[in-house]
Structure formats: structure tokens, C-alpha cells
Design a protein around this motif. Structure first.
Motif, PDB file in Angstrom:
ATOM      1  N   VAL A 151       0.776  -1.261  -0.002  1.00  0.00           N
ATOM      2  CA  VAL A 151      -0.078   0.052   0.007  1.00  0.00           C
ATOM      3  C   VAL A 151       0.752   1.399   0.151  1.00  0.00           C
ATOM      4  N   ILE A 152       0.590   2.067  -0.877  1.00  0.00           N
ATOM      5  CA  ILE A 152       1.318   3.380  -1.081  1.00  0.00           C
ATOM      6  C   ILE A 152       0.363   4.417  -0.497  1.00  0.00           C
ATOM      7  N   ALA A 153       0.749   5.158   0.765  1.00  0.00           N
ATOM      8  CA  ALA A 153      -0.166   5.968   1.307  1.00  0.00           C
ATOM      9  C   ALA A 153       0.260   7.448   1.259  1.00  0.00           C
ATOM     10  N   VAL A 154      -0.669   8.454   0.906  1.00  0.00           N
ATOM     11  CA  VAL A 154      -0.359   9.824   0.316  1.00  0.00           C
ATOM     12  C   VAL A 154      -0.823  10.623   1.314  1.00  0.00           C
ATOM     13  N   ASP A 155      -0.285  11.420   1.874  1.00  0.00           N
ATOM     14  CA  ASP A 155      -0.743  12.727   2.879  1.00  0.00           C
ATOM     15  C   ASP A 155       0.544  13.645   2.965  1.00  0.00           C
ATOM     16  N   ASN A 156       0.445  14.654   3.862  1.00  0.00           N
ATOM     17  CA  ASN A 156       1.459  15.442   4.140  1.00  0.00           C
ATOM     18  C   ASN A 156       1.550  15.954   5.681  1.00  0.00           C
ATOM     19  N   VAL A 157       0.820  15.106   6.404  1.00  0.00           N
ATOM     20  CA  VAL A 157       0.918  15.489   8.072  1.00  0.00           C
ATOM     21  C   VAL A 157       1.593  14.341   8.490  1.00  0.00           C
ATOM     22  N   PRO A 158       2.842  14.893   9.134  1.00  0.00           N
ATOM     23  CA  PRO A 158       3.743  13.708   9.648  1.00  0.00           C
ATOM     24  C   PRO A 158       3.139  12.742  10.488  1.00  0.00           C
ATOM     25  N   GLU A 159       2.200  12.933  11.650  1.00  0.00           N
ATOM     26  CA  GLU A 159       1.885  12.058  12.466  1.00  0.00           C
ATOM     27  C   GLU A 159       0.940  11.123  11.702  1.00  0.00           C
ATOM     28  N   ARG A 160       0.309  11.613  10.652  1.00  0.00           N
ATOM     29  CA  ARG A 160      -0.591  10.782   9.887  1.00  0.00           C
ATOM     30  C   ARG A 160      -0.120   9.723   9.078  1.00  0.00           C
ATOM     31  N   CYS A 211      -3.510   6.121 -10.788  1.00  0.00           N
ATOM     32  CA  CYS A 211      -4.242   4.930 -11.290  1.00  0.00           C
ATOM     33  C   CYS A 211      -3.622   4.249 -12.600  1.00  0.00           C
ATOM     34  N   ARG A 212      -2.964   2.947 -12.730  1.00  0.00           N
ATOM     35  CA  ARG A 212      -2.487   2.247 -13.811  1.00  0.00           C
ATOM     36  C   ARG A 212      -3.570   2.237 -14.862  1.00  0.00           C
ATOM     37  N   PRO A 213      -3.302   1.885 -16.122  1.00  0.00           N
ATOM     38  CA  PRO A 213      -4.429   1.757 -16.978  1.00  0.00           C
ATOM     39  C   PRO A 213      -5.039   0.534 -16.699  1.00  0.00           C
ATOM     40  N   GLY A 214      -6.625   0.440 -16.815  1.00  0.00           N
ATOM     41  CA  GLY A 214      -7.423  -0.768 -16.432  1.00  0.00           C
ATOM     42  C   GLY A 214      -7.571  -0.868 -14.920  1.00  0.00           C
ATOM     43  N   GLY A 215      -7.229  -0.036 -14.130  1.00  0.00           N
ATOM     44  CA  GLY A 215      -7.289   0.115 -12.524  1.00  0.00           C
ATOM     45  C   GLY A 215      -8.646   0.485 -12.261  1.00  0.00           C
ATOM     46  N   ILE A 216      -8.709   0.485 -11.123  1.00  0.00           N
ATOM     47  CA  ILE A 216      -9.965   0.863 -10.214  1.00  0.00           C
ATOM     48  C   ILE A 216      -9.571   2.164  -9.276  1.00  0.00           C
ATOM     49  N   VAL A 217     -10.449   3.274  -9.420  1.00  0.00           N
ATOM     50  CA  VAL A 217     -10.719   4.374  -8.701  1.00  0.00           C
ATOM     51  C   VAL A 217     -11.695   4.319  -7.760  1.00  0.00           C
ATOM     52  N   SER A 218     -11.419   3.943  -6.340  1.00  0.00           N
ATOM     53  CA  SER A 218     -12.461   3.806  -5.404  1.00  0.00           C
ATOM     54  C   SER A 218     -12.415   5.115  -4.462  1.00  0.00           C
ATOM     55  N   ILE A 219     -13.619   5.749  -4.430  1.00  0.00           N
ATOM     56  CA  ILE A 219     -13.918   7.139  -3.709  1.00  0.00           C
ATOM     57  C   ILE A 219     -14.801   7.098  -2.544  1.00  0.00           C
ATOM     58  N   GLY A 240       2.487   1.295 -12.056  1.00  0.00           N
ATOM     59  CA  GLY A 240       1.330   2.089 -11.227  1.00  0.00           C
ATOM     60  C   GLY A 240       0.593   1.376 -10.238  1.00  0.00           C
ATOM     61  N   PRO A 241       0.134   2.001  -9.317  1.00  0.00           N
ATOM     62  CA  PRO A 241      -1.039   0.937  -8.564  1.00  0.00           C
ATOM     63  C   PRO A 241      -2.055   0.524  -9.478  1.00  0.00           C
ATOM     64  N   ASP A 242      -2.698  -0.802  -8.659  1.00  0.00           N
ATOM     65  CA  ASP A 242      -3.566  -1.545  -9.531  1.00  0.00           C
ATOM     66  C   ASP A 242      -5.039  -0.840  -9.094  1.00  0.00           C
ATOM     67  N   ALA A 243      -4.912   0.026  -7.823  1.00  0.00           N
ATOM     68  CA  ALA A 243      -6.230   0.437  -7.759  1.00  0.00           C
ATOM     69  C   ALA A 243      -5.865   1.691  -6.747  1.00  0.00           C
ATOM     70  N   VAL A 244      -6.650   2.750  -6.798  1.00  0.00           N
ATOM     71  CA  VAL A 244      -6.337   3.946  -6.081  1.00  0.00           C
ATOM     72  C   VAL A 244      -7.548   4.304  -5.161  1.00  0.00           C
ATOM     73  N   ILE A 245      -7.334   4.677  -3.905  1.00  0.00           N
ATOM     74  CA  ILE A 245      -8.654   5.046  -3.064  1.00  0.00           C
ATOM     75  C   ILE A 245      -8.475   6.470  -2.782  1.00  0.00           C
ATOM     76  N   ILE A 265       4.928   5.997  -9.986  1.00  0.00           N
ATOM     77  CA  ILE A 265       5.679   5.228 -11.039  1.00  0.00           C
ATOM     78  C   ILE A 265       6.870   4.408 -10.703  1.00  0.00           C
ATOM     79  N   ASP A 266       7.806   5.126 -10.389  1.00  0.00           N
ATOM     80  CA  ASP A 266       9.179   4.548  -9.787  1.00  0.00           C
ATOM     81  C   ASP A 266       8.932   3.375  -8.731  1.00  0.00           C
ATOM     82  N   MET A 267       8.089   3.806  -7.833  1.00  0.00           N
ATOM     83  CA  MET A 267       7.986   2.899  -6.688  1.00  0.00           C
ATOM     84  C   MET A 267       7.140   1.370  -7.112  1.00  0.00           C
TER      85      MET A 267
END
Ligand SMILES: NC(=O)c1ccc[n+]([C@@H]2O[C@H](COP(=O)([O-])OP(=O)(O)OC[C@H]3O[C@@H](n4cnc5c(N)ncnc54)[C@H](O)[C@@H]3O)[C@@H](O)[C@H]2O)c1
Ligand SMILES: [Zn+2]
Ligand SMILES: [Zn+2]
Length: 387
Positions: A213-222, A295-303, A253-258, A246-248
Motif C-alpha cells: 500500500v502506498i499512502a499519500v498525505d503530508n501531515v507527519p503524524e498521519r 491509477c494504472r491503465p485498466g485499474g480501479i478508482v475507489s472514492i 502504477g498502482p492496480d487500484a487507488v483509493i 510510477i518509480d515505486m
């Protein structure tokens, strides 16, 4: 009784309101033992959601002890300890029969008005504006639960409020967001937003078999909490964010993105964004845009993130070009109560890991500010209305 009430953007008060009473045979009333402030409450606090009225009681993450039961309700009895889903559902309409509880056709008294805007009615929600039925919320000493023979789940003895309270919303919400990703063994999921919904989405993605899981935010404690849950982390203000993702992932790219951020997201901080966030309640879809691009091509975006208007600009070109699948919606909480309660009872997850603040109702107005302004390391506030 005392309750937290809405009086306009940035104005929550703790004041006396009428005690709830049984209005229908299927109702129950609980003495609230614990309730919480949600990221969705911040959209009301920020004035983003139309249909709020001065004095409306806030709150939709609530649990407590049953003190009164309507004559037609054979499921509950006085003294039961229950967690209450934020979605109010009749249990009998077509949507409820299909387990689509957040889309109940009957529970929202404003359903006809809502249908004029989005075509159909959806379920009533506690403490969430006239559009969702204007039901008084659960940041209060007592709460009336409509259709109380359908929604609330009894808490097995031995489990604390802190362990089970988040079954009311954010644990099922993070879980449904991950389930919507159809995760296959070995897959990678990116999660935008590392507050309660994002953190539960990270835990759930692993429970459902994600390898990374690659998690994205910018608040250090989170970001630290995300790492403690097993995620690798990135900062959304990094101008090279997309390339890093992409590099990671070896270029795939991620198979799905939340997208667990919603309409008050931030981007890299341009002039427009600064004006929007300082001076208006205009929806800001930066995280949504970043998620679709990642999100990678063919992937799922979950909102799971909440949006209310039609003015949101999403990169549909990227969406169509990459052949993505979109999954979203308010959480069908009732569907998840039993399986997730079982996971808590088994010790597979302890949802209390997100609690940073515990307060009484009187401290509610200040806590809204702290929660919104991301000060004092605030991730989740739990309120105990009776101390
Ligand atoms: N679908 C549902 O039924 C449901 C239920 C509960 C909450 N929600 C929604 O989920 C969303 C998240 O709620 P929450 O309580 O977790 O938290 P929140 O709204 O308090 O926090 C959002 C987080 O996103 C981060 N963020 C801002 N811009 C970002 C970006 N561009 N990229 C990555 N992260 C970014 C913020 O720093 C913050 O940590 C809200 O929109 C809320 O309304 C939906
Ligand atoms: Zn919520
Ligand atoms: Zn229904």
C-alpha cells in the motif's frame, strides 16, 4: 439534554436542545456513551454542504445504551449496548433487500427533493443536513434511532466503546473502499488521505490481500500511522508525486487507488488553491485529480471521499483514456457490521489505534477547530457526553 449544534460555517455550539422522544413503533432511544467527530462533519463545519439549519444537532458516529424502545421493535430491549450505523435504512425496500443500505428508498423524508437533484432518493443520515432528512445527530446526550430494528448492532460483552465505536462509519467506510478495489494477491493499492478513513482503508487493503500500500498525505503524524500500518508513504505536495508512484511500482502504477480525502483536498498550493481554501467554500478536487492520474491503465478508482456539487473538475480524459473503473458511494454500513465486529472480537484489528483526543460535550466546539486545523496531532476525537 446537551448537544453539539451547527450555527453556520465555523460555528459549533454546545447547548440545550429538546430530549428525543419515540416517534414510531420501530424507534429506539439510546443514552449516548461515546460518539466521534468525522471528516464528513468538517464539510458541514466548513459550510460546504447545503441544507443545514441553525440549531441542527451534529454527529453520525454514535453508540450507547438503549433506554427506550418503540412497541413494534422486538430486536432491542432496554439496557442493550449498541453501535448505530450512520446510514438510516428501512430494511424492506428494494435497495435494502439488495444490501445497498445507503441507498434506502424510504428512510429519507427529503427523498423527493433530493431526487429532483440526483434523480433518485438516497438513505437518510444522522446529523447531515435537510438533504439527508434532517435527522438530529448523535453528538448529544441522547439519540433517537429510526428503524432501530434494522440498523444498530448489539455489542458483545467484553468489548470496549473505543474498540467498537468506529463500526458506526469509518471502519466500514475504509473497508468498503478497499473491497471496492477487487484486490488480487500481489497487487498494490495507493491510498490518498491518511486520516481515519484512509487509515482504515490501508488496514483493510492488507486484510483483503494487498501486497503493498502506498499512502499519500503530508501531515507527519498521519504518515507515521500509515507506516505503522504497513504502508509506504509519499507527500502530496511533492511536485514529482506521480513520477515517484510510477518509480515505486516498476513503471506499472498502482492496480487500484483509493481517494479518502473528499472535497476539501489540497494540492501543491498554487494561488487559486490558496484563495479557494481561505475565502470560499468551493469544492477542491485536487486529491481526486491526483488519484485518477496515479491509477494504472485498466485499474480501479475507489472514492469514499465525499463530494456534494456538480462543479468538480475531474480529468475525465485520463479516466476514459486509461479505461478506469469508478466505484464510490456512501457506505452500506449495515452490510459490514457483523463481519467487522467478528474481526474486532477475534483480535484481528483494534480500531482504537486512531484515537488521539478524548473530551466531554462542552469541549466539542474547540475540538472541531483542532480537528479541522490539524493541530495538536489530532487524528480522531472521541466524545463521552456523560463523562
Ligand atoms: N463514503 C462514506 O460513506 C464516508 C464516510 C465517512 C467519511 N467519508 C469521507 O471520507 C473523507 C475522508 O475523511 P476522514 O475522516 O478520513 O478525514 P479528513 O477529511 O479529516 O482528512 C483528509 C486527509 O486528507 C489529506 N489530504 C488533503 N489533500 C490531500 C491530497 N491531495 N492527497 C492526499 N491527502 C490529502 C489531509 O491532510 C487529511 O489528512 C471525507 O471526505 C469524508 O467526508 C465518507
Ligand atoms: Zn462519518
Ligand atoms: Zn430501505
Amino acid at each position: 439534554m446537551k448537544a453539539l449544534t451547527w450555527h453556520g460555517s465555523g460555528d459549533i455550539r454546545c447547548e440545550q436542545v429538546d430530549d428525543p422522544i419515540i416517534q414510531d413503533d420501530r424507534d429506539a432511544i439510546i443514552r449516548v456513551t461515546s460518539c466521534a467527530i468525522c471528516g464528513s462533519d468538517l464539510h458541514l463545519y466548513g459550510g460546504f454542504v447545503p441544507g443545514m439549519h441553525a440549531g441542527d444537532v451534529m454527529g453520525h458516529e454514535t453508540m450507547g445504551e438503549v433506554v427506550e424502545v418503540g412497541r413494534g421493535n422486538s430486536k432491542l430491549k432496554v439496557g442493550d449496548r449498541v453501535v448505530v450505523p450512520f446510514t438510516i435504512s428501512c430494511g424492506e425496500c428494494r435497495m435494502c433487500k439488495w444490501n445497498l443500505f445507503a441507498l434506502c428508498e424510504r428512510s429519507n423524508p427529503s427523498g423527493k427533493e433530493q431526487a429532483k437533484q440526483i434523480g433518485y432518493p438516497t438513505a437518510g443520515l444522522f446529523g447531515y443536513s435537510e438533504t439527508y432528512g434532517r435527522f438530529p445527530g448523535g453528538q448529544a446526550e441522547y439519540l433517537r434511532i429510526p428503524y432501530a430494528d434494522v440498523g444498530p448492532i448489539k455489542v458483545p460483552g467484553g468489548l470496549t466503546d473505543d474498540q467498537v465505536l468506529f463500526l458506526s462509519d469509518i471502519f466500514p467506510t475504509g473497508y468498503m473502499a478497499a473491497e471496492n478495489c477487487d484486490i488480487q494477491p500481489g497487487q498494490t493499492v495507493a491510498v490518498f488521505g491518511c486520516r481515519p478513513v484512509g487509515l482504515f482503508a490501508i488496514k483493510s487493503a492488507f486484510l483483503l490481500g494487498a501486497e503493498r500500500v502506498i499512502a499519500v498525505d503530508n501531515v507527519p503524524e498521519r504518515l507515521a500511522l500509515a507506516r505503522a500500518s504497513g504502508a509506504e508513504t509519499l507527500d502530496y505536495t511533492d511536485a514529482d508525486l506521480q513520477q515517484r508512484i510510477i518509480d515505486m511500482t516498476n513503471g506499472l502504477g498502482p492496480d487500484a487507488v483509493i481517494e479518502a480525502v473528499g472535497m476539501e483536498s489540497h494540492g501543491t498550493g498554487g494561488v487559486m488553491e490558496t484563495l479557494q481554501s481561505k475565502f470560499s467554500s468551493t469544492e477542491r478536487p485536487y486529491a481526486l485529480q491526483q488519484a485518477i492520474l496515479a491509477c494504472r491503465p485498466g485499474g480501479i478508482v475507489s472514492i469514499p471521499g465525499v463530494f456534494v456539487g456538480s462543479a468538480v473538475t475531474a480529468p475525465l480524459g485520463a479516466f476514459v483514456g486509461k479505461g478506469l473503473t469508478l466505484r464510490t458511494g456512501q457506505t452500506h454500513v449495515q452490510r459490514y457490521l457483523e463481519p467487522l465486529m467478528a474481526m474486532i472480537a477475534d483480535g484481528r484489528i483494534d480500531p482504537s489505534f486512531i484515537i488521539t483526543h478524548r473530551i466531554g460535550l462542552e469541549d466539542g466546539p474547540e475540538a472541531y477547530k483542532t480537528f479541522r486545523d490539524k493541530t495538536d496531532g489530532c487524528v480522531k476525537v472521541v466524545i463521552r457526553p456523560h463523562g
